[in-house]
Design an enzyme around this catalytic site. Structure first.
Site, PDB file in Angstrom:
ATOM      1  N   GLY A  31      46.815  39.085  45.402  1.00 36.35           N
ATOM      2  CA  GLY A  31      46.165  39.872  46.622  1.00 36.35           C
ATOM      3  C   GLY A  31      44.788  39.962  46.637  1.00 36.35           C
ATOM      4  N   HIS A  34      40.123  35.920  48.444  1.00 39.53           N
ATOM      5  CA  HIS A  34      38.828  35.456  48.585  1.00 39.53           C
ATOM      6  C   HIS A  34      39.005  33.974  48.810  1.00 39.53           C
ATOM      7  CE1 HIS A  34      39.339  34.207  44.407  1.00 39.53           C
ATOM      8  NE2 HIS A  34      39.434  35.567  44.293  1.00 39.53           N
ATOM      9  N   GLU A  35      37.824  33.368  49.085  1.00 40.13           N
ATOM     10  CA  GLU A  35      38.019  31.757  49.261  1.00 40.13           C
ATOM     11  C   GLU A  35      38.737  31.246  48.221  1.00 40.13           C
ATOM     12  OE1 GLU A  35      37.163  29.594  51.681  1.00 40.13           O
ATOM     13  OE2 GLU A  35      37.196  31.090  52.836  1.00 40.13           O
ATOM     14  N   HIS A  37      41.492  32.081  46.518  1.00 42.12           N
ATOM     15  CA  HIS A  37      42.918  32.233  47.295  1.00 42.12           C
ATOM     16  C   HIS A  37      43.204  31.291  48.286  1.00 42.12           C
ATOM     17  CE1 HIS A  37      42.620  36.191  45.237  1.00 42.12           C
ATOM     18  NE2 HIS A  37      43.672  35.852  44.625  1.00 42.12           N
ATOM     19  N   GLN A  61      51.911  42.095  33.604  1.00 42.63           N
ATOM     20  CA  GLN A  61      50.776  41.377  32.967  1.00 42.63           C
ATOM     21  C   GLN A  61      49.367  42.168  32.807  1.00 42.63           C
ATOM     22  OE1 GLN A  61      50.479  38.589  36.268  1.00 42.63           O
ATOM     23  NE2 GLN A  61      48.438  38.742  36.350  1.00 42.63           N
ATOM     24  N   LYS A 149      40.462  28.460  37.710  1.00 37.27           N
ATOM     25  CA  LYS A 149      39.574  29.530  37.422  1.00 37.27           C
ATOM     26  C   LYS A 149      40.374  30.245  35.927  1.00 37.27           C
ATOM     27  CE  LYS A 149      37.514  33.733  37.713  1.00 37.27           C
ATOM     28  NZ  LYS A 149      38.437  34.510  37.270  1.00 37.27           N
ATOM     29  N   VAL A 176      36.506  28.086  42.996  1.00 44.13           N
ATOM     30  CA  VAL A 176      35.597  28.387  44.105  1.00 44.13           C
ATOM     31  C   VAL A 176      34.725  29.280  43.674  1.00 44.13           C
ATOM     32  CG1 VAL A 176      35.497  28.973  46.506  1.00 44.13           C
ATOM     33  CG2 VAL A 176      37.433  27.682  45.689  1.00 44.13           C
ATOM     34  N   SER A 185      36.498  36.202  42.243  1.00 43.86           N
ATOM     35  CA  SER A 185      37.527  36.931  41.667  1.00 43.86           C
ATOM     36  C   SER A 185      37.696  38.040  42.233  1.00 43.86           C
ATOM     37  CB  SER A 185      36.875  37.143  40.058  1.00 43.86           C
ATOM     38  OG  SER A 185      37.857  38.229  39.357  1.00 43.86           O
ATOM     39  N   SER A 186      38.724  38.682  42.380  1.00 42.92           N
ATOM     40  CA  SER A 186      39.146  39.989  42.946  1.00 42.92           C
ATOM     41  C   SER A 186      38.386  41.029  42.141  1.00 42.92           C
ATOM     42  CB  SER A 186      40.775  40.043  43.122  1.00 42.92           C
ATOM     43  OG  SER A 186      41.381  39.260  43.520  1.00 42.92           O
TER      44      SER A 186
HETATM   45  P1  AMP Z   1      45.160  36.250  41.353  1.00 44.81           P
HETATM   46  O1  AMP Z   1      45.313  37.040  42.657  1.00 44.81           O
HETATM   47  O2  AMP Z   1      43.719  36.634  40.728  1.00 44.81           O
HETATM   48  O3  AMP Z   1      46.135  36.394  40.346  1.00 44.81           O
HETATM   49  O4  AMP Z   1      44.734  34.841  41.481  1.00 44.81           O
HETATM   50  C1  AMP Z   1      45.785  33.890  42.397  1.00 44.81           C
HETATM   51  C2  AMP Z   1      45.670  32.511  42.215  1.00 44.81           C
HETATM   52  O5  AMP Z   1      44.272  32.288  42.614  1.00 44.81           O
HETATM   53  C3  AMP Z   1      45.497  31.924  40.850  1.00 44.81           C
HETATM   54  O6  AMP Z   1      46.252  30.473  40.725  1.00 44.81           O
HETATM   55  C4  AMP Z   1      44.154  31.858  40.318  1.00 44.81           C
HETATM   56  O7  AMP Z   1      43.820  31.023  39.625  1.00 44.81           O
HETATM   57  C5  AMP Z   1      43.658  31.531  41.791  1.00 44.81           C
HETATM   58  N1  AMP Z   1      42.172  31.739  41.829  1.00 44.81           N
HETATM   59  C6  AMP Z   1      41.377  33.190  41.603  1.00 44.81           C
HETATM   60  N2  AMP Z   1      40.104  32.910  41.647  1.00 44.81           N
HETATM   61  C7  AMP Z   1      39.750  31.613  42.157  1.00 44.81           C
HETATM   62  C8  AMP Z   1      38.571  31.028  42.201  1.00 44.81           C
HETATM   63  N3  AMP Z   1      37.430  31.546  42.385  1.00 44.81           N
HETATM   64  N4  AMP Z   1      38.761  29.654  42.582  1.00 44.81           N
HETATM   65  C9  AMP Z   1      40.096  28.871  42.794  1.00 44.81           C
HETATM   66  N5  AMP Z   1      41.206  29.628  42.347  1.00 44.81           N
HETATM   67  C10 AMP Z   1      41.142  30.936  42.105  1.00 44.81           C
END
Ligand code: AMP
Length: 286
Positions: A31, A34-35, A37, A61, A149, A176, A185-186
């Site tokens: 959740g 951002h772009e 996701h 995790q 990422k 991205v 990043s979140s």
């Molecule tokens: P997360 O919500 O942080 O667990 O990320 C969910 C998915 O989004 C994972 O596969 C991440 O690698 C991907 N993701 C997170 N940040 C980026 C980003 N800046 N560019 C591309 N994919 C991302």
């Protein structure tokens, strides 16, 4: 877009879609969209018949001292964004739905899951691999989309999918970035304004090292030292690691003689940022 909270409902929904001949695309997330996701969701929308996005802040995790409690959560905003890019199902289970009482089975990816992020965050990849395996079982996706990422996470999941004979195709997608280069990043919202301004050193270090490698520098020690020196320009930055490793196995390298990846983990106060870039050798002798 449908909001689904139970595994049983998700199974019914994906079975119905499969019955109609639709492929299923899964985008696992925690959740705070951002772009980055949204780029994964758009790709799934383009390639699959039914797009399922899971939104689950996975307690397994997070380490004990980590940010599970304060991790950004805004379901209403996330649901609106997912609906906008054409997601069919947003799967948002409660923790007890994923880990009912008595839960005792975990997936451990040896080697790949123990180094770098795995060493800095013990248990992290065990939690990631376990929840992703469960999501694969729950949704039965044809394709699952992951961002580069989280490069090591991608490799861990690819290894697990091969080793455990999951039939899902793992699709990696590019990082991205913000206009100034910071990888989205979140966790970026935790950065103070000063740290946010200085955090551009990560992408700068990646760009400079990639340029040096492209210009012919093959000494990994020299390239890693260059990354460290660039990051040291940010007074608030504390580097956990800046390492060049084999792009597939993540084994250490001394010479850039194959496809490699520069992996960075840098702390700004209590916020830990990761970023990476793939390095292709200038010219390899075959
Ligand atoms: P997360 O919500 O942080 O667990 O990320 C969910 C998915 O989004 C994972 O596969 C991440 O690698 C991907 N993701 C997170 N940040 C980026 C980003 N800046 N560019 C591309 N994919 C991302």
């Amino acid at each position: 877009m449908e909001l689904i909270r139970t595994v049983a409902e998700l199974r019914a929904r994906t079975a119905a879609a499969r019955g109609r001949g639709l492929s299923i695309g899964l985008v696992p997330t925690m959740g705070a969209f951002h772009e980055g996701h949204l780029s994964l969701m758009r790709r799934a929308r383009n390639d699959d018949g039914l797009v399922v996005v899971s939104l689950f802040v996975n307690p397994a995790q997070f380490g004990r001292e980590e940010d599970l409690e304060r991790y950004p959560r805004d379901l209403e905003r996330d649901a609106a964004l997912a609906a906008e890019v054409g997601v069919d199902v947003l799967f948002t289970p409660e923790a007890h739905e994923v880990y009912p009482s008595g839960f005792a089975t975990y997936i451990h990816v040896e080697g790949l899951g123990e180094i770098l992020e795995g060493a800095s965050r013990p248990g992290h990849f065990r939690g990631v691999a376990t929840v992703v395996a469960k999501l694969f079982q729950m949704a039965g996706p044809d394709r699952a989309y992951f961002g580069q990422k989280d490069y090591q996470q991608l490799r861990v999941i690819q290894r697990m999918a091969i080793d455990l004979d999951f039939s899902v195709k793992v699709v990696p997608l590019p990082i991205v970035r913000e206009p100034d280069g910071l990888a989205m990043s979140s966790r970026n919202v935790y950065l103070s304004p000063e740290a946010r301004a200085q955090a551009t050193v990560l992408s700068r270090a990646l760009r400079e090292v990639a340029a040096a490698a492209a210009a012919g520098e093959r000494d990994v020690g020299v390239l890693e030292a260059q990354a460290l020196a660039t990051i040291a320009n940010a007074p608030l930055a504390r580097t956990d690691y800046a390492t060049i490793v084999d792009a597939k196995t993540l084994a250490p390298l001394t010479l850039l003689d194959r496809e490699a990846v520069l992996l960075l983990a840098v702390r700004f106060g209590s916020t830990r940022l990761i970023d990476n870039t793939v390095l292709t050798p200038h010219s390899s002798i075959r």
